[in-house]
Design an enzyme around this catalytic site. Structure first.
Site, PDB file in Angstrom:
ATOM      1  N   SER A  25       0.832  -1.211   0.000  1.00  7.44           N
ATOM      2  CA  SER A  25       0.000   0.000   0.000  1.00  7.44           C
ATOM      3  C   SER A  25       0.864   1.258   0.000  1.00  7.44           C
ATOM      4  O   SER A  25       0.337   2.370   0.004  1.00  7.44           O
ATOM      5  CB  SER A  25      -0.932   0.001   1.210  1.00  7.44           C
ATOM      6  OG  SER A  25      -0.208  -0.219   2.405  1.00  7.44           O
ATOM      7  N   ASN A 112      -2.200  -2.811  13.120  1.00 11.43           N
ATOM      8  CA  ASN A 112      -3.656  -2.664  13.066  1.00 11.43           C
ATOM      9  C   ASN A 112      -4.151  -1.445  13.850  1.00 11.43           C
ATOM     10  O   ASN A 112      -4.975  -0.672  13.361  1.00 11.43           O
ATOM     11  CB  ASN A 112      -4.338  -3.930  13.571  1.00 11.43           C
ATOM     12  CG  ASN A 112      -3.984  -5.136  12.722  1.00 11.43           C
ATOM     13  OD1 ASN A 112      -3.406  -4.971  11.642  1.00 11.43           O
ATOM     14  ND2 ASN A 112      -4.308  -6.322  13.185  1.00 11.43           N
ATOM     15  N   THR A 157     -41.083  24.929  -9.715  1.00  8.31           N
ATOM     16  CA  THR A 157     -41.312  23.597  -9.166  1.00  8.31           C
ATOM     17  C   THR A 157     -41.585  22.744 -10.396  1.00  8.31           C
ATOM     18  O   THR A 157     -42.157  23.233 -11.381  1.00  8.31           O
ATOM     19  CB  THR A 157     -42.513  23.543  -8.189  1.00  8.31           C
ATOM     20  OG1 THR A 157     -43.699  23.842  -8.928  1.00  8.31           O
ATOM     21  CG2 THR A 157     -42.373  24.538  -7.044  1.00  8.31           C
ATOM     22  N   HIS A 158     -41.130  21.511 -10.366  1.00  8.92           N
ATOM     23  CA  HIS A 158     -41.223  20.619 -11.547  1.00  8.92           C
ATOM     24  C   HIS A 158     -40.530  21.228 -12.769  1.00  8.92           C
ATOM     25  O   HIS A 158     -40.898  20.935 -13.900  1.00  8.92           O
ATOM     26  CB  HIS A 158     -42.682  20.303 -11.912  1.00  8.92           C
ATOM     27  CG  HIS A 158     -43.519  19.902 -10.738  1.00  8.92           C
ATOM     28  ND1 HIS A 158     -43.713  18.604 -10.363  1.00  8.92           N
ATOM     29  CD2 HIS A 158     -44.200  20.666  -9.828  1.00  8.92           C
ATOM     30  CE1 HIS A 158     -44.487  18.556  -9.279  1.00  8.92           C
ATOM     31  NE2 HIS A 158     -44.786  19.798  -8.930  1.00  8.92           N
ATOM     32  N   SER A 279     -14.952  25.526 -27.472  1.00  8.65           N
ATOM     33  CA  SER A 279     -15.000  24.268 -28.199  1.00  8.65           C
ATOM     34  C   SER A 279     -13.851  24.258 -29.206  1.00  8.65           C
ATOM     35  O   SER A 279     -13.452  25.312 -29.705  1.00  8.65           O
ATOM     36  CB  SER A 279     -16.344  24.159 -28.916  1.00  8.65           C
ATOM     37  OG  SER A 279     -16.229  23.335 -30.052  1.00  8.65           O
ATOM     38  N   LYS A 285     -18.964  28.687 -29.211  1.00 10.73           N
ATOM     39  CA  LYS A 285     -19.313  28.057 -27.932  1.00 10.73           C
ATOM     40  C   LYS A 285     -18.550  28.611 -26.728  1.00 10.73           C
ATOM     41  O   LYS A 285     -17.388  28.951 -26.822  1.00 10.73           O
ATOM     42  CB  LYS A 285     -19.043  26.539 -27.992  1.00 10.73           C
ATOM     43  CG  LYS A 285     -19.907  25.775 -28.920  1.00 10.73           C
ATOM     44  CD  LYS A 285     -21.281  25.404 -28.399  1.00 10.73           C
ATOM     45  CE  LYS A 285     -21.309  24.619 -27.137  1.00 10.73           C
ATOM     46  NZ  LYS A 285     -21.204  23.178 -27.346  1.00 10.73           N
ATOM     47  N   ASN A 287     -18.472  27.007 -22.891  1.00  5.37           N
ATOM     48  CA  ASN A 287     -19.024  25.863 -22.165  1.00  5.37           C
ATOM     49  C   ASN A 287     -18.848  25.969 -20.646  1.00  5.37           C
ATOM     50  O   ASN A 287     -17.816  26.423 -20.179  1.00  5.37           O
ATOM     51  CB  ASN A 287     -18.359  24.570 -22.652  1.00  5.37           C
ATOM     52  CG  ASN A 287     -18.689  24.275 -24.104  1.00  5.37           C
ATOM     53  OD1 ASN A 287     -19.769  24.624 -24.580  1.00  5.37           O
ATOM     54  ND2 ASN A 287     -17.761  23.667 -24.811  1.00  5.37           N
ATOM     55  N   GLU A 292     -20.026  21.407 -14.874  1.00  6.82           N
ATOM     56  CA  GLU A 292     -20.209  20.058 -15.449  1.00  6.82           C
ATOM     57  C   GLU A 292     -19.268  19.058 -14.788  1.00  6.82           C
ATOM     58  O   GLU A 292     -19.648  17.929 -14.467  1.00  6.82           O
ATOM     59  CB  GLU A 292     -19.945  20.080 -16.954  1.00  6.82           C
ATOM     60  CG  GLU A 292     -21.070  20.730 -17.738  1.00  6.82           C
ATOM     61  CD  GLU A 292     -20.718  20.856 -19.215  1.00  6.82           C
ATOM     62  OE1 GLU A 292     -21.458  20.309 -20.036  1.00  6.82           O
ATOM     63  OE2 GLU A 292     -19.705  21.497 -19.551  1.00  6.82           O
ATOM     64  N   GLN A 324      -7.362  -2.356   4.028  1.00  2.00           N
ATOM     65  CA  GLN A 324      -6.369  -1.522   3.342  1.00  2.00           C
ATOM     66  C   GLN A 324      -7.025  -0.704   2.216  1.00  2.00           C
ATOM     67  O   GLN A 324      -6.523   0.330   1.816  1.00  2.00           O
ATOM     68  CB  GLN A 324      -5.251  -2.414   2.783  1.00  2.00           C
ATOM     69  CG  GLN A 324      -4.144  -1.664   2.084  1.00  2.00           C
ATOM     70  CD  GLN A 324      -2.901  -2.527   1.911  1.00  2.00           C
ATOM     71  OE1 GLN A 324      -2.201  -2.812   2.863  1.00  2.00           O
ATOM     72  NE2 GLN A 324      -2.651  -2.968   0.686  1.00  2.00           N
TER      73      GLN A 324
HETATM   74  N1  ARG Z   1      -1.231  -1.523   5.114  1.00  2.00           N
HETATM   75  C1  ARG Z   1      -2.149  -2.057   6.046  1.00  2.00           C
HETATM   76  C2  ARG Z   1      -3.517  -1.346   5.879  1.00  2.00           C
HETATM   77  O1  ARG Z   1      -3.565  -0.356   5.237  1.00  2.00           O
HETATM   78  C3  ARG Z   1      -1.674  -1.842   7.432  1.00  2.00           C
HETATM   79  C4  ARG Z   1      -2.192  -2.804   8.430  1.00  2.00           C
HETATM   80  C5  ARG Z   1      -1.689  -4.160   8.134  1.00  2.00           C
HETATM   81  N2  ARG Z   1      -2.038  -5.093   9.133  1.00  2.00           N
HETATM   82  C6  ARG Z   1      -1.944  -6.417   8.944  1.00  2.00           C
HETATM   83  N3  ARG Z   1      -2.316  -7.159   9.902  1.00  2.00           N
HETATM   84  N4  ARG Z   1      -1.564  -6.901   7.800  1.00  2.00           N
HETATM   85  O2  ARG Z   1      -4.523  -1.788   6.353  1.00  2.00           O
END
Ligand code: ARG
Length: 466
Positions: A25, A112, A157-158, A279, A285, A287, A292, A324
């Protein structure tokens, strides 16, 4: 970077490179680095305070962690895939810098509770920033409203012409939506700002830690009461994405109106060159790309909310790697909401011009004063439903004759009902139609002026944390 094995001796071979990439990650959670380091510093302080490590070790950890942050900010420290995630990356660099003492940092902690802490610290900051963005946006709406109390605009309205409005009243409706968004985020903040740190992997820890101390150091308002809940809860993320989605709903509705107003069919606004695009083929144009895009980007924020709900629904307690996936949803929602708020604030501040001539003409050219004729009769004692039916008939014959209500002669009015007097013409004039709606929260000029004052007072109240 040297190839290091992250895992315990239980593992004999390294990850398949594709699996390592899949698992990592670091590509996105590097965004959390400053929060990760802040959390680790608080954790190190707590370990030293409780005697789990020595004071000197605690100090070494803190100096080392500050060094890691500095190196990152200077672009010297650039962790790669082999670090897996921001937590491992920081720990590893810390050990490289300060040696074996660095290996003590992860005592009484798990990734964690660490990732949960980081995410909350991140979101807390972002909530405060978005609330500031909302205040800016509200201020611009209010300034624009202040200048347009007596500018009239057809109300619908509508999407059918209904009754004319003060343009300020219309703009203040969006002020109110943004105000609820601001409040809602303040409410979400209260549940974001609770510390999961010290919950360990799932069950707490054997060490005599002080969770209240780390919470206090990090500015959390409380600690999670249950370690399993603490490491697996993402309600706060879902609540945030819900609040973010509602901000986008509001911005998207305003965008839709601006897009309509800028069309030749409406012609209520023109967009300034600084906020409009052309455009590549049609030279005439201009825009409305900004509204948007805001309308378009709304979908991805809704998508992140949906993704988080689905992500959570089948997860057994406690941590699962699925979690994650929460980060990219949050990061993208934060970026999208902030970018859209900024763009809409600029658009409303300097990119849009209301075509007052066209607006004045628009409120004159329809039958949106019909209710006022009925109200006129009702005020003179004619039962409203009777008056309503009579005016319906007048509108029908007027449309057939190609006339507006103001074109009827007094004689014609009197023939319809003897209660009509010459003051009917005043009652029909759009300005009077608006002014007369002086009920609380209505579009009458007097009410709108009060609403502006009240809104201004809300903005000027000193900003609180939540
Ligand atoms: N990169 C992990 C996440 O974003 C961190 C926690 C990982 N914990 C584990 N028990 N593998 O959740």
């Amino acid at each position: 970077m040297t190839e290091q094995k992250t895992w315990s001796q239980r593992f004999e071979s390294a990850l398949h490179p594709a699996i390592a990439r899949f698992n990592a990650s670091i590509g996105f959670d590097i965004e959390l680095i400053e929060y990760d380091i802040a959390g680790s510093i608080a954790h190190a302080q707590m370990l030293a305070k409780t005697g789990i490590i020595s004071k000197q070790e605690g100090e070494q950890l803190i100096i080392g962690l500050e060094q890691v942050l500095k190196e990152y900010q200077q672009g010297i420290f650039k962790p790669g895939i082999d670090a897996e995630d921001v937590h491992f990356a920081v720990e590893r660099r810390l050990i490289e810098i300060i040696g074996d003492v660095g290996k003590k940092l992860h005592t009484a902690r798990s990734r964690n509770d660490q990732v949960g802490t980081d995410t909350r610290l991140y979101l807390r900051d972002k909530i405060n920033q978005i609330r500031q963005d909302l205040r800016e946006f509200q201020k611009v709406l209010l300034d624009l409203a202040e200048k347009n109390v007596e500018t009239l605009i057809p109300g619908y309205t509508h999407l059918q012409r209904a009754q004319p409005l003060s343009l300020a009243h219309h703009l203040l409706a969006y002020f109110e939506m943004a105000d609820r968004d601001w409040q809602r985020l303040g409410d979400v903040y209260r549940r974001v700002n609770i510390s999961p740190l010290g919950s360990g992997a799932l069950a707490g820890t054997t060490f005599p830690i002080d969770r209240h101390y780390t919470a206090e150091l990090l500015g959390f308002d409380g600690v999670y009461a249950n370690s399993l809940d603490a490491v697996s809860d993402r309600d706060f993320a879902i609540e945030f994405l819900n609040a973010a989605s509602l901000i986008m709903v509001h911005l998207s509705r305003l965008s839709e109106e601006i897009i309509l107003w800028a069309s030749q069919e409406f012609g209520f606004v023109t967009l300034k060159d600084s906020c409009a695009t052309g455009s590549s083929i049609m030279p005439q144009k201009k825009n409305p790309d900004v509204p948007e895009l805001v309308r378009g980007k709304t979908g991805r924020v809704f998508g992140h909310l949906q993704a988080m709900l689905v992500l959570m629904k089948g997860l057994p307690l406690a941590y699962n790697k699925d979690l994650q996936e929460d980060k990219e949803a949050l990061f993208d929602a934060v970026k999208t909401v902030r970018a859209c708020l900024e763009a809409m604030t600029i658009l409303m501040r300097e990119g849009i011009e209301f075509c007052t001539q066209r607006l004045t003409q628009a409120v004159e050219e329809d039958y949106s004063n019909a209710t006022d004729v009925a109200d006129y009769l009702a005020a003179k004692g004619v039962p409203f439903r009777e008056a309503y039916n009579l005016v319906g008939k007048v509108v029908k014959t007027s449309i057939a004759a190609g006339k507006l209500l103001k074109d009827l002669t007094l004689e014609e009015w009197k023939n319809l009902h003897p209660a009509f007097e010459s003051d009917i013409y005043d009652a029909l004039a759009p300005r009077q139609v608006v002014a007369a709606r002086n009920s609380y929260g209505g579009t009458g000029f007097e009410q709108v002026r009060k609403a502006i004052k009240q809104a201004r007072a809300r903005l000027e109240k000193p900003a609180t944390k939540s």
